[in-house]
Write an enzyme that holds these catalytic residues in place. Structure first.
Site, PDB file in Angstrom:
ATOM      1  N   ASN A  49      61.596  24.102  36.468  1.00  0.00           N
ATOM      2  CA  ASN A  49      59.942  23.294  36.707  1.00  0.00           C
ATOM      3  C   ASN A  49      59.629  22.452  37.785  1.00  0.00           C
ATOM      4  OD1 ASN A  49      61.006  20.897  35.286  1.00  0.00           O
ATOM      5  ND2 ASN A  49      61.509  21.664  33.591  1.00  0.00           N
ATOM      6  N   TYR A  89      56.689  29.825  30.842  1.00  0.00           N
ATOM      7  CA  TYR A  89      55.578  29.681  31.054  1.00  0.00           C
ATOM      8  C   TYR A  89      54.052  30.975  31.057  1.00  0.00           C
ATOM      9  CZ  TYR A  89      56.875  25.840  33.690  1.00  0.00           C
ATOM     10  OH  TYR A  89      57.400  24.816  34.305  1.00  0.00           O
ATOM     11  N   THR A 113      57.977  34.210  33.135  1.00  0.00           N
ATOM     12  CA  THR A 113      57.311  35.241  31.376  1.00  0.00           C
ATOM     13  C   THR A 113      58.054  34.903  30.790  1.00  0.00           C
ATOM     14  OG1 THR A 113      59.815  36.859  32.437  1.00  0.00           O
ATOM     15  CG2 THR A 113      57.755  37.081  33.518  1.00  0.00           C
ATOM     16  N   ASP A 170      73.296  38.508  30.823  1.00  0.00           N
ATOM     17  CA  ASP A 170      72.830  36.322  31.494  1.00  0.00           C
ATOM     18  C   ASP A 170      73.394  36.535  33.012  1.00  0.00           C
ATOM     19  OD1 ASP A 170      73.530  34.398  31.763  1.00  0.00           O
ATOM     20  OD2 ASP A 170      74.663  34.325  29.791  1.00  0.00           O
ATOM     21  N   GLY A 215      65.822  27.991  28.765  1.00  0.00           N
ATOM     22  CA  GLY A 215      65.464  28.969  29.015  1.00  0.00           C
ATOM     23  C   GLY A 215      66.466  29.523  29.660  1.00  0.00           C
ATOM     24  N   VAL A 216      66.642  30.234  31.265  1.00  0.00           N
ATOM     25  CA  VAL A 216      67.248  30.111  32.542  1.00  0.00           C
ATOM     26  C   VAL A 216      67.519  29.319  32.706  1.00  0.00           C
ATOM     27  CG1 VAL A 216      65.755  31.133  34.087  1.00  0.00           C
ATOM     28  CG2 VAL A 216      68.396  32.416  33.762  1.00  0.00           C
ATOM     29  N   ASP A 217      66.626  28.355  33.058  1.00  0.00           N
ATOM     30  CA  ASP A 217      67.195  27.072  33.972  1.00  0.00           C
ATOM     31  C   ASP A 217      68.290  26.057  33.092  1.00  0.00           C
ATOM     32  OD1 ASP A 217      66.778  24.951  35.210  1.00  0.00           O
ATOM     33  OD2 ASP A 217      64.809  24.298  34.671  1.00  0.00           O
TER      34      ASP A 217
HETATM   35  N1  AR6 Z   1      69.445  35.561  32.406  1.00  0.00           N
HETATM   36  C1  AR6 Z   1      68.635  35.673  32.507  1.00  0.00           C
HETATM   37  N2  AR6 Z   1      67.343  35.995  31.637  1.00  0.00           N
HETATM   38  C2  AR6 Z   1      67.819  34.601  31.579  1.00  0.00           C
HETATM   39  C3  AR6 Z   1      68.424  33.942  31.077  1.00  0.00           C
HETATM   40  C4  AR6 Z   1      69.418  34.381  31.380  1.00  0.00           C
HETATM   41  N3  AR6 Z   1      70.423  33.446  30.811  1.00  0.00           N
HETATM   42  N4  AR6 Z   1      67.761  33.194  30.431  1.00  0.00           N
HETATM   43  C5  AR6 Z   1      66.002  33.440  29.433  1.00  0.00           C
HETATM   44  N5  AR6 Z   1      66.029  34.583  30.262  1.00  0.00           N
HETATM   45  P1  AR6 Z   1      62.638  31.132  31.332  1.00  0.00           P
HETATM   46  P2  AR6 Z   1      60.115  30.497  32.828  1.00  0.00           P
HETATM   47  C6  AR6 Z   1      64.670  35.465  30.542  1.00  0.00           C
HETATM   48  O1  AR6 Z   1      61.422  30.814  29.425  1.00  0.00           O
HETATM   49  O2  AR6 Z   1      58.748  31.548  32.042  1.00  0.00           O
HETATM   50  C7  AR6 Z   1      62.885  25.938  31.543  1.00  0.00           C
HETATM   51  O3  AR6 Z   1      61.912  25.123  30.609  1.00  0.00           O
HETATM   52  C8  AR6 Z   1      63.718  35.276  30.185  1.00  0.00           C
HETATM   53  O4  AR6 Z   1      63.777  36.163  28.630  1.00  0.00           O
HETATM   54  O5  AR6 Z   1      63.810  30.550  31.669  1.00  0.00           O
HETATM   55  O6  AR6 Z   1      59.375  30.374  34.335  1.00  0.00           O
HETATM   56  C9  AR6 Z   1      62.427  25.276  33.034  1.00  0.00           C
HETATM   57  O7  AR6 Z   1      62.891  23.997  33.359  1.00  0.00           O
HETATM   58  C10 AR6 Z   1      62.288  35.438  30.344  1.00  0.00           C
HETATM   59  O8  AR6 Z   1      62.301  37.358  30.595  1.00  0.00           O
HETATM   60  O9  AR6 Z   1      61.473  30.654  32.663  1.00  0.00           O
HETATM   61  C11 AR6 Z   1      60.820  25.870  32.819  1.00  0.00           C
HETATM   62  O10 AR6 Z   1      60.566  24.596  32.418  1.00  0.00           O
HETATM   63  C12 AR6 Z   1      63.290  34.745  32.119  1.00  0.00           C
HETATM   64  O11 AR6 Z   1      64.074  34.472  31.763  1.00  0.00           O
HETATM   65  C13 AR6 Z   1      60.282  26.530  32.138  1.00  0.00           C
HETATM   66  O12 AR6 Z   1      61.936  26.679  31.612  1.00  0.00           O
HETATM   67  C14 AR6 Z   1      62.211  33.890  32.452  1.00  0.00           C
HETATM   68  O13 AR6 Z   1      61.864  32.432  31.228  1.00  0.00           O
HETATM   69  C15 AR6 Z   1      60.541  27.557  33.151  1.00  0.00           C
HETATM   70  O14 AR6 Z   1      59.795  29.186  32.467  1.00  0.00           O
END
Ligand code: AR6
Length: 192
Positions: free
Chosen positions: A27, A133, A130, A13, A35-37
């Site tokens: 975003n 999005y 990934t 994490d 997600g990570v955000d």
């Molecule tokens: N630590 C590390 N990686 C993570 C974590 C974490 N705590 N949580 C998720 N991931 P995503 P995007 C990975 O969906 O595709 C949000 O709503 C996850 O498995 O977080 O860029 C924003 O506000 C994946 O591999 O980001 C935007 O609206 C990676 O992080 C939108 O999502 C990115 O997944 C952005 O989408």
């Protein structure tokens, strides 16, 4: 040290890492999300959202830097909010030939530039775009690795980059992108 030796894959994490800066996959509103955000906003606390409200968003392909608020207690000083593209691309297009490829590459470049300007020694990236999005993971891994390697070959800072994967399957995809690139470099050297 060779640029490639300054890059490490970790499965974690991202909010638990002990690095000087972490990148958020944000975003355009910069006002949080899933997600990570979501994880980063929860860990940094409500002051992060209050600060982000003053930034007036960020266009896709660019990045903005903020303090790390509650994450400072574990040594994280900065959060770099990069806005990756939503994937609408065509996977049959060669790498680098879709708008999404260019925008994702730009996210990595902008984030690295901000970290460099703030003299960050260590920086961790999630796999931007990934998740929610839907950017194809192997394609994103090649873009991320290629751009980070290119940047490190020209800059001493950040000294160390962590490619932070949320699970081992994603870590394997990044490793495969690195291995493919290394094979290609070796072949190129062999051919003179
Ligand atoms: N630590 C590390 N990686 C993570 C974590 C974490 N705590 N949580 C998720 N991931 P995503 P995007 C990975 O969906 O595709 C949000 O709503 C996850 O498995 O977080 O860029 C924003 O506000 C994946 O591999 O980001 C935007 O609206 C990676 O992080 C939108 O999502 C990115 O997944 C952005 O989408």
């Amino acid at each position: 040290m060779q640029p490639i030796d300054r890059i490490e894959i970790v499965t974690a994490d991202i909010t638990t890492l002990r690095v000087e800066a972490i990148v958020n996959a944000a975003n355009e509103s910069l006002l949080g999300g899933g997600g990570v955000d979501g994880a980063i906003h929860r860990a940094a606390g409500p002051d992060l959202l209050e600060h982000c409200k003053t930034l007036e968003g960020c266009p896709t392909g660019l990045a903005k830097i903020t303090p790390a608020f509650a994450l400072k207690k574990q040594g994280i000083q900065h959060i770099i909010h990069a806005v990756g593209p939503v994937w609408h691309g065509d996977e049959s297009q060669k790498l680098g030939y879709t708008l999404e490829d260019t925008l994702l590459a730009s996210c990595y470049h902008q984030s690295l530039t901000l970290a460099n300007q703030h003299a960050c020694k260590s920086l961790a990236f999630p796999n931007i775009s990934t998740g929610i999005y839907h950017f194809p993971k192997p394609r994103a891994a090649k873009i991320a690795f290629g751009h980070i390697l290119g940047f490190l070959s020209k800059h001493d800072l950040p000294e160390k980059i962590f490619l932070c994967c949320f699970n081992n399957t994603d870590a394997l995809i990044i490793q495969q992108a690195i291995d493919t690139r290394e094979d290609w470099m070796m072949n190129r050297k062999r051919m003179g």
